[in-house]
Structure formats: structure tokens, C-alpha cells
Motif scaffolding. Sequence first.
Motif, PDB file in Angstrom:
ATOM      1  N   VAL A   1      -7.949  -1.313   6.202  1.00 37.96           N
ATOM      2  CA  VAL A   1      -6.830  -0.767   7.273  1.00 37.96           C
ATOM      3  C   VAL A   1      -5.989  -1.820   7.545  1.00 37.96           C
ATOM      4  O   VAL A   1      -4.614  -1.361   7.668  1.00 37.96           O
ATOM      5  N   GLU A   2      -6.331  -2.969   7.868  1.00 37.83           N
ATOM      6  CA  GLU A   2      -5.251  -3.914   8.450  1.00 37.83           C
ATOM      7  C   GLU A   2      -4.260  -4.348   7.252  1.00 37.83           C
ATOM      8  O   GLU A   2      -3.115  -4.570   7.615  1.00 37.83           O
TER       9      GLU A   2
ATOM     10  N   SER B   1       3.361   0.514   3.079  1.00 42.96           N
ATOM     11  CA  SER B   1       3.269  -0.705   3.821  1.00 42.96           C
ATOM     12  C   SER B   1       3.412  -1.938   3.238  1.00 42.96           C
ATOM     13  O   SER B   1       2.846  -2.012   1.885  1.00 42.96           O
TER      14      SER B   1
ATOM     15  N   LYS C   1       4.300   7.077   2.540  1.00 44.34           N
ATOM     16  CA  LYS C   1       4.006   6.182   3.504  1.00 44.34           C
ATOM     17  C   LYS C   1       3.423   4.870   2.763  1.00 44.34           C
ATOM     18  O   LYS C   1       2.719   4.760   1.869  1.00 44.34           O
TER      19      LYS C   1
ATOM     20  N   ARG D   1      -4.503   2.986   5.426  1.00 41.81           N
ATOM     21  CA  ARG D   1      -4.820   3.538   6.651  1.00 41.81           C
ATOM     22  C   ARG D   1      -5.607   4.856   6.448  1.00 41.81           C
ATOM     23  O   ARG D   1      -6.086   5.630   7.464  1.00 41.81           O
ATOM     24  N   TRP D   2      -5.627   5.493   5.118  1.00 39.73           N
ATOM     25  CA  TRP D   2      -6.068   6.634   4.816  1.00 39.73           C
ATOM     26  C   TRP D   2      -7.510   6.910   4.686  1.00 39.73           C
ATOM     27  O   TRP D   2      -8.011   7.800   3.967  1.00 39.73           O
TER      28      TRP D   2
ATOM     29  N   ASP E   1     -12.632   2.570  10.027  1.00 41.42           N
ATOM     30  CA  ASP E   1     -11.804   1.181  10.293  1.00 41.42           C
ATOM     31  C   ASP E   1     -12.969   0.306  10.825  1.00 41.42           C
ATOM     32  O   ASP E   1     -12.264  -0.638  11.755  1.00 41.42           O
TER      33      ASP E   1
ATOM     34  N   ASN F   1     -14.133  -1.991   5.908  1.00 40.95           N
ATOM     35  CA  ASN F   1     -13.274  -0.821   6.021  1.00 40.95           C
ATOM     36  C   ASN F   1     -11.953  -1.546   6.955  1.00 40.95           C
ATOM     37  O   ASN F   1     -11.018  -1.204   6.566  1.00 40.95           O
ATOM     38  N   LYS F   2     -12.336  -2.229   7.890  1.00 38.47           N
ATOM     39  CA  LYS F   2     -11.024  -2.755   8.879  1.00 38.47           C
ATOM     40  C   LYS F   2      -9.992  -3.741   8.141  1.00 38.47           C
ATOM     41  O   LYS F   2      -8.927  -3.550   8.306  1.00 38.47           O
TER      42      LYS F   2
ATOM     43  N   GLY G   1      -3.015  -2.104   5.357  1.00 33.02           N
ATOM     44  CA  GLY G   1      -2.252  -0.774   5.374  1.00 33.02           C
ATOM     45  C   GLY G   1      -2.921   0.308   4.761  1.00 33.02           C
ATOM     46  O   GLY G   1      -2.279   1.589   4.627  1.00 33.02           O
TER      47      GLY G   1
ATOM     48  N   ARG H   1       5.667  -1.087   7.990  1.00 29.74           N
ATOM     49  CA  ARG H   1       5.254   0.214   7.291  1.00 29.74           C
ATOM     50  C   ARG H   1       6.545   1.219   7.721  1.00 29.74           C
ATOM     51  O   ARG H   1       6.950   1.121   8.652  1.00 29.74           O
TER      52      ARG H   1
ATOM     53  N   THR I   1       0.823  -1.070   0.075  1.00 33.53           N
ATOM     54  CA  THR I   1       0.163   0.194  -0.059  1.00 33.53           C
ATOM     55  C   THR I   1       0.891   1.161   0.142  1.00 33.53           C
ATOM     56  O   THR I   1       1.979   1.188   0.396  1.00 33.53           O
TER      57      THR I   1
END
Lengths: 442, 287
Positions: free
Chosen positions: A328-329, A61, A59, A333-334, A338, A324-325, A331, A225, A54
Motif C-alpha cells: 500500500v505504501e 502512482s 490511478k 492501494r487496491w 494495509d 500488505n502495508k 501505491g 499519485r 503502480t
Amino acid sequence: MTKTIAARLKSTVALAAIAGQLSLLAGPASAFCGFYVAQADTKLFNKSSKVVLTRDGSKTSVTMASDYEGEPKEFALVVPVPTFIERKQIGVVDMKTIDHLDTFTAPRLVEYHDEDPCTPPIPMMSYASGAAQPASAVEDRAVRYKGVTVEANYDVAEYDVSILSAKESDGLVNWLEDNGYKIPSGAETVLGSYIKQNMRFFVAKVNLGRMQVLGNGYLRPLQVRYETAKFMLPLRLGTVNANGPQDLIIYALTKNGRVETTNYRTVKLPTGLDVPLYVKGEFGKFYKAMFDRAVENEGMRAVFVEYAWDMGWCDPCAAEPLANKELVELGARWIGDDDDRPYRSGRGANAYVTRLHVRYDAAHFPEDLAFLETRDRETFQGRYVLRHPWQGNASCSNANEYRKSLSVRFGQQARNLAILTGWPSQEIEARMKETGQSPQTR
Amino acid sequence: MAHDHTLRRRLPQLTAFLHRLSRADARYFQIAALASLLALSLGFIDFGAKPFSSALAIGASLVTQIVCTRLFALPQLDLRSPLITGLSLSLLLRGDDPWLHAIAGVIAIGSKFVLRIDGKHIWNPGGLAIVVLLLTSRGVWISPGQWGTSVWLVTFLAFAAILVLHAARRTDIALFFLGSHAALLFARAIWLGDPFAIPLHQLQSGSLLIFSFFMISDPKTAPDSRLGRFLFAFTVAATAHWLAFFMQMRPALYVTLIALSPIVLLIDKLLPAERFTWTPAPQGALQ
């Protein structure tokens, strides 16, 4: 006694450039040809690794999953990273989440059913579902590990992780070997190259004690990350001494658009073609043959796009949208939320996935993969089409023409399949006849 | 032997043909080579060029040349250079909106007429348009031009042949630049202990060829003297190498060329030589 033997057993290492592991260590990898009916699962490809990459600005990950099937104590990972890594930048990810993304983006087979030729056509579509021990204690460590700094040691779930920096490859190789990482010959120069490029090394081994306490019984993918201007994946270590080409699937999650490689050709796989109905029973075999042929056509010097799509929608969807989560998991995160809800639908969403498939070895991929995030939001999917002829009674004048058109259509499907897979036409035609499709031969 | 004889008989004819070719305007060959590449991309091996975007880039470049020729009341309209610029933009530039290609064409050709010092334009039109768009629009990116080894090689040979046939022209800067760039890549590989397969692979970029043969080697913006051209080519190669590998800037080549182009004025002052014109060109023609 057992303890001593165990302690003296050097752990071998699935020495990874990101995730390419040495094939000789992996157990008998199974190819599930024909098992997955409607999806080309990555498990089809022996010696395959998956990486979720990601990127949001700088940034980055990287989540690494390999099909490592050996003993956990023999598992080890060496990944060059561009910066120092703090504990909070490392985590483990549920394999199910990567599998979900894999299924969601997998090349798919879709089915259409012809309408009664005697009624006006209303197009309908349905989705075919399924969619160590120190070797030389006497030797002075300062000399033996010259230039190596263990910058940090972390306990990360079932893994023991160390972050190393080094000034010389000799010292680094000694350190790795003494700590149970078996380094193939030839890796030294590659390590030396990374050292000179100021890369650090993320090394991980399994902590059997903690693995037992956690009670997982399997190894979860590791995620790291960091912020870096370098948008790349190191492949080179994994190609040293590798036993033949390896497959890597990269799931790139980005904010704006499609990801492509800047130092290798990025090629879209053939898609949208009609294939004979019998392919439904062996989609895995079909996809593998088609991929092999695409690799051959490009002289094994290309990275293939299997899927590129806005994460906000899909058509047809090969799996439930990711929550969503889950994103996020992995990577991303934007994205803002979540929670458990599915990632919001609607076009123009802030997550875009590019699934790239590369078969590589040292001869054809001398350099690490470098990437570029484009602003291209066009959609692409590896999609192969089955068209079922009308089976009911039809006695109008159109029906005769329809029947005539079928054999032409079957002929085209046979040719498509032959071109895509390189399978002999006669064999294809024979198989088609068995399933009631008599193709018109040229 | 008979074969040999035929060859000997044909040789003067061939030399004469080559001589005639070398007197023709190099831009016709360049246009043919670039157009073939674009056709190859659109029809056979997809490099990412889109028909509509390409048409807009070429169309906008030509129209801007026509309009500016009128506005600046030039005696003669010359469409060869803007066609080369339009083709180069089609092959290099990628955008999320096709109209960005039209804007690129307008910026490129417009800059040639507007941004002039001492009667000479300073920036390569295509290169300037690319850098301006990269800095101002978030919707553009540069195609890395991974055309595959065979297309790359054929293109290199074609571009180099055009260059050699017109050796008298000042396009030697293309070779100075490629030589410097390659030397730096090989030096880096030696320093890192990398196999030479890596620099050889890094050289196989289509974008690098277009940059070398059409941008830095633009005779209108290159230094007038040979030594000046060598110094400029090496400076651009070294700066771009530093930006790409030590500052992680991509794409570094275009930014470097545009940032360093003003020093050509200084080089021309220090190492003066005859100003270039496409020959035969009537006086006052602006190309």
C-alpha cells in the motif's frame, strides 16, 4: 557572511526525468561488484535509479528513488506530470520498502546438490541465501516568468514541492534557474514539448531545516499519485546532457498482469541456465557482465524483464514476502488490507509485479517510455543455477557414468557462461579448474 | 565492364521474371512474408507470438472459411485470404487464453460472410475481430510489434516490394495511409519542437506495418476509386492520430479503421469505380 554565500549558491539540480539524475552531481558512486553473493542488487549499476510504478485503471502512482549521493541542499527534482497535483497526492516512502521490493524481485542464483548417483534421485533444492536567489531582481518577473504559474507550494516532509504550469519554455527555464534549479542546455526544447502536451511540472528541493528537525540524515523517495490515461514514464529530461547511459529499474505493480513497453522492445533476459560453481563468489560481476552483453545484443534499444510474478507467491523466494502495508505504501492501494501481515499467499492474487531494467540515453531512447498492462500472468525470473556434484563415495556402476557426465556438464556450464557474459572461454575454464570443475572442451 | 555486360544480358531475363511475378497472385507473397515473420518470432527474435495460439488463429480462420464456403454453397474454396488473416492475427493479437485466438479467427472469417452490404464485405476481417475482442474481452491486448529496426526495415521493404510488383492493384492505399500517418507524426514533432528521431522511432512499429499492408489495404474493403482510397486513408490516419495523442486511446488504429469503414460505402457512391476482384477468380467466388 556564510549565510550570504550559502544563499547565493545556486542549488544544482539532479534534473530528473522521473529519476535519472545527472551523473556529474552524484558523488563517487560505488559499484559493489562481488559484494552481494547471491543477488544482483541494483547497487551494482552505477548511475541507477529506481521507480516503483503502480497502476490500477487510470490511478497511477510513481515513487522515485535515485542513488543521489551529493549534498542534500544540492538535490532537486523536476518531473513532468500529466495533471495538477494536490498535497494529499504527494508523500514520502521509506527507502527500506523499495529495498525490500528490490531484493524480493532481484535476479537470483540458485543451488542444487547432486544426489549420490548410487541411490535413486530425489530432487532437492535449496536457495543460496542473501538473497536561490533570483538572478535578476530588477527584471520584471511578469516578463521573465512569462506564462509560468506556480499552482501550488507544499511542504512534504524534508522536501519543498511546487507544482508549475507553463505556457512557454523560456519563462519556465527562467523560473527554474532563478529558483536554484540548474537547467542543462538543451533541456529547453524538451520542456517546451511537455508544455505543449499540457504537462505540469512537479519540482522538489530539500528543505534543510525540516530535514534537520526530522533527523533522517538521508533523502527519502518521493511519491506522487494521480489519475491519467497516459501510462508512461518521462525519461527525456534526464537524458539531456547526461554523461553516458543511465540505468533505470522499474518495479511495476499492477492488478492483472505483466507490464510491457509499447514503444520499445520488451525482452526477457536469458534465464534458467547452469553456470560454473565459481560464479557463486562473484554473482554481482557475472550479472553485470550478462546485462551489459544483453544490452549490447539488442543494440541498447530494449527494455529487459528481470522478474514478472504474481505477488502472492514466489519460488524460490529471494526475500520475505512484502507486507500488505508495504504494498500500500508503494501505491498498490487496491489490495484491500494495509496491515503488517504478509501479502496473502496463493495464486491469482490481485497484485502482480514486473521488474524492468533499462539502460538508456538520448540516442537510443528518444521517446519517453510508454507502457501497457497485459493480462499475461506467466511467471518469469532471472535465475541462474549452480549444480554441486556429488562429493561422497560412490562405487556402483552408475558412479562411473556419473563422473563421465560431469565433465560434459562442466563444459556446457563453461559455454553458457561464455555466451552469457562474453568472458573468454580459456579464462572461464581456468577458473573452473581452480574450483575442481574440469570442463570437457569441444 | 564485364560485370556491366553480364548485367545488360541478364536484364531482359530479370524483367521477364519480374513480369511473371507481378502476374502471380500477390497473396502468395504476402503469405510467405507473414509466415517468415511468424517463424522468426517463434524461433529467433521473440515478438510474443505463441505457437499454440498461432496454430489456433490460423486453424480457426481456415476451418471457418471451409465451413462457410459450404454453408453459402460457393463454387470454389479459397484458403489464401483466411491464411493471411490467421497469420496477421497470430502476429498482432495477444491473449491470456490461447482460445481467444480461435475465437478471433472465427469472428474474422465469419464476419466476411455475414456482414455484407451490396455484395461487398464492409470490415477488414482481422481488424474487426481485434476490435470486437478488445471491446468485449478483458483478456486481449495488441502486440505493439517492436521488432527492432532491422526486422522492421526488412519487413517494410518486403511488403513494399510485393505492393510495387502489383502496382496495378489497389493496394496504393497502404502507401497513402503510411504517408499520411508519417506526415502527421512529423508535423507533431515540428509543433512540439521534438527531434525527428521521435517520429522516426514511432514509425518503427511492426503492428503499423501489418495494419497498413494487410488491413486498411485489404482490396476487398478499400474504396474502389484512387481518390476515394486517398481520402479514406487520410481520414483514418488523422482520426487515429487524434485519438492516440489527444484522447490517449491505444490502440487507436484498429478502432478507427473499423469505426470508419462504413463510410467506404458512401465514398464508393460518390466516387464510383470498378469493383475489385482477386484475379484470376471464377465468378461467384467469395474471398
